[in-house]
Design an enzyme around this catalytic site. Sequence first.
Site, PDB file in Angstrom:
ATOM      1  N   TYR A  88     -36.455 -68.633  58.953  1.00 64.36           N
ATOM      2  CA  TYR A  88     -35.420 -69.145  58.556  1.00 64.36           C
ATOM      3  C   TYR A  88     -35.206 -70.571  58.179  1.00 64.36           C
ATOM      4  O   TYR A  88     -34.194 -70.876  57.443  1.00 64.36           O
ATOM      5  CB  TYR A  88     -34.097 -68.851  59.360  1.00 64.36           C
ATOM      6  CG  TYR A  88     -33.180 -67.444  58.990  1.00 64.36           C
ATOM      7  CD1 TYR A  88     -33.393 -66.324  58.736  1.00 64.36           C
ATOM      8  CD2 TYR A  88     -31.855 -67.963  58.458  1.00 64.36           C
ATOM      9  CE1 TYR A  88     -32.700 -65.352  58.363  1.00 64.36           C
ATOM     10  CE2 TYR A  88     -31.075 -67.111  57.978  1.00 64.36           C
ATOM     11  CZ  TYR A  88     -31.295 -65.633  57.955  1.00 64.36           C
ATOM     12  OH  TYR A  88     -30.381 -64.629  57.445  1.00 64.36           O
ATOM     13  N   LYS A 118     -42.101 -60.658  68.424  1.00 65.83           N
ATOM     14  CA  LYS A 118     -43.182 -59.782  67.911  1.00 65.83           C
ATOM     15  C   LYS A 118     -44.394 -60.696  68.111  1.00 65.83           C
ATOM     16  O   LYS A 118     -45.300 -61.053  67.627  1.00 65.83           O
ATOM     17  CB  LYS A 118     -43.018 -59.540  66.549  1.00 65.83           C
ATOM     18  CG  LYS A 118     -44.227 -58.996  65.484  1.00 65.83           C
ATOM     19  CD  LYS A 118     -44.035 -57.391  66.137  1.00 65.83           C
ATOM     20  CE  LYS A 118     -45.237 -56.715  65.322  1.00 65.83           C
ATOM     21  NZ  LYS A 118     -44.931 -55.085  65.676  1.00 65.83           N
ATOM     22  N   ASP A 136     -40.543 -54.196  67.005  1.00 68.11           N
ATOM     23  CA  ASP A 136     -40.257 -52.972  66.321  1.00 68.11           C
ATOM     24  C   ASP A 136     -39.815 -51.819  67.378  1.00 68.11           C
ATOM     25  O   ASP A 136     -38.954 -51.047  66.929  1.00 68.11           O
ATOM     26  CB  ASP A 136     -41.680 -52.795  65.546  1.00 68.11           C
ATOM     27  CG  ASP A 136     -42.556 -52.767  66.236  1.00 68.11           C
ATOM     28  OD1 ASP A 136     -42.827 -53.280  67.473  1.00 68.11           O
ATOM     29  OD2 ASP A 136     -43.903 -52.456  65.968  1.00 68.11           O
ATOM     30  N   ASP A 161     -31.362 -61.822  63.068  1.00 67.66           N
ATOM     31  CA  ASP A 161     -30.926 -61.465  61.680  1.00 67.66           C
ATOM     32  C   ASP A 161     -30.832 -60.119  61.429  1.00 67.66           C
ATOM     33  O   ASP A 161     -30.086 -59.306  61.268  1.00 67.66           O
ATOM     34  CB  ASP A 161     -31.309 -62.279  60.733  1.00 67.66           C
ATOM     35  CG  ASP A 161     -30.723 -62.226  59.316  1.00 67.66           C
ATOM     36  OD1 ASP A 161     -29.421 -61.870  59.259  1.00 67.66           O
ATOM     37  OD2 ASP A 161     -31.493 -62.351  58.355  1.00 67.66           O
TER      38      ASP A 161
HETATM   39  O1  AKG Z   1     -26.970 -67.413  54.479  1.00 63.81           O
HETATM   40  C1  AKG Z   1     -27.290 -66.315  53.913  1.00 63.81           C
HETATM   41  O2  AKG Z   1     -27.146 -66.181  52.850  1.00 63.81           O
HETATM   42  C2  AKG Z   1     -27.641 -65.224  54.897  1.00 63.81           C
HETATM   43  C3  AKG Z   1     -27.600 -65.398  56.361  1.00 63.81           C
HETATM   44  C4  AKG Z   1     -27.401 -63.928  57.055  1.00 63.81           C
HETATM   45  O3  AKG Z   1     -27.811 -62.997  56.702  1.00 63.81           O
HETATM   46  C5  AKG Z   1     -27.158 -64.120  58.485  1.00 63.81           C
HETATM   47  O4  AKG Z   1     -27.095 -65.229  59.077  1.00 63.81           O
HETATM   48  O5  AKG Z   1     -27.047 -63.015  58.967  1.00 63.81           O
HETATM   49 MG    MG Z   2     -27.809 -61.339  58.355  1.00 66.11          MG
END
Ligand code: AKG
Ligand code: MG
Length: 410
Positions: A155, A222, A276, A300
């Site tokens: 991320y 994972k 998973d 996420d």
């Molecule tokens: O920042 C985004 O556009 C997506 C972020 C996201 O899906 C989240 O943090 O859950």
């Molecule tokens: Mg999200």
Amino acid sequence: MQAAKQPSKITVSDQGTLQVPDVPIIPFIEGDGIGQDIWPATRLVIDQSVQAAYGAERRIEWRELLVGEKGFHETGQWLSDEALETIRTHVVAIKGPMTTPVGSGIRSLNVAIRQKLDLYACVRPVAYIDPVPSPLKTPEKIDMVVFRENTEDLYAGIEWQAGSAEADQVIDFLNTRMGTALGPETGIGIKPISAVNTKRLVAMAIAYAIEHDRASVTLMHKGNIMKYTEGAFARWGYAVAAERFADRTITEAELWDRYDGRRPEGKVIIKDRIADMLFQQVLLRPDEFDVIATPNLNGDYISDALAAQVGGLGMAPGANIGDGCAVFEATHGTAPKYAGQDKVNPGSLILSGAMMLEHMGWHEAATALRKALQATIKDGLVTYDLARQMPGAKEVKCSAFAEAIVERLG
Ligand SMILES: O=C(O)CCC(=O)C(=O)O
Ligand SMILES: [Mg+2]
Ligand SMILES: NC(=O)C1=CN([C@@H]2O[C@H](COP(=O)(O)OP(=O)(O)OC[C@H]3O[C@@H](n4cnc5c(N)ncnc54)[C@H](OP(=O)(O)O)[C@@H]3O)[C@@H](O)[C@H]2O)C=CC1
């Protein structure tokens, strides 16, 4: 006649406790897409909940921050340093969702806020609110809180496009120096996971579990495949439990070795599950999981999946929390196809508002809000997302749902 109370900032004491005045100034970002629908609904419900709990004694002075599409159109900036500084100095803020284009364009502003303010924990509670529709037979067993690392992992956005000079350079380095055999048209992303960021996240999750008398903290990873990132996350998670919470935690292995699987009173069980497999266990046996601590990307994925069990993304709140400040936001995004239709469920952002009130110590207002929201759903007044799963319910608009909550405030 008493003089009206003046708005002022929330501050943090030397001991790290929040000092909340009776009229705190709270910055907000409306958000893109459905932000224009859910923010006014949320603001109304928060304001009226505060009024119901404290009368004229307390209120919130809202301060808008122009960030995202609104910011870009009105100021030419997507996310200004001034907006970030305002959040930092006001300690508590709330935001609607912001758009991130797929495959090109600007990087996520949502992620930038988390990284720049070092809001290292994304905290997403997933609890069943009776009678919200759920695909599970026993949804009342769902009561988990996801602690998602919020600043690193894939991320972090460290990546290079296939065919770019940067990607070619990295590929050349990896192939000539590190023994890989990557082809030329390959996009490259980096997955950083560090001991320091893992340990502070897991420590926050364990401290939460102790404070709220939760049975376990599950380290989701994972690590069989990504040994030195996700595997290290699990190892560092166990390490911080031993280093900082030895007297209040017990590993799952010790539990079976020494206590025949029965949790000793006052101890939090630290266990780990491969990601998973965990996705199926939270569906089949949700009552075995309390607090889940996990790297960014897993968090996420699992937070949206868990939201499905308690009514969907329209009912999933969250908070980004650091040592200095906190920004509350829904789990979902901008749902662009519904923008401006006064249609979607403001429940996620409203419940994020309840989390914000609790964080401020305004528990009476948070409780009033939660009760009124539940009463509204119990009375069968719901937005489209719940109505399509609830035979006999009356579908109402986003704003009407908020007004119905306000009517039910104690
Ligand atoms: O920042 C985004 O556009 C997506 C972020 C996201 O899906 C989240 O943090 O859950
Ligand atoms: Mg999200
Ligand atoms: N923190 C943030 O600001 C986030 C931003 N985003 C951004 O949002 C944009 C769109 O992302 P996308 O993947 O489509 O995900 P979204 O969460 O925006 O929406 C996906 C679907 O979820 C349902 N949904 C979402 N919110 C609600 C709500 N309040 N009430 C009822 N249903 C809801 C709708 O389902 P249905 O179609 O079934 O009605 C909607 O079409 C992207 O640019 C993404 O980057 C995404 C996540 C978080």
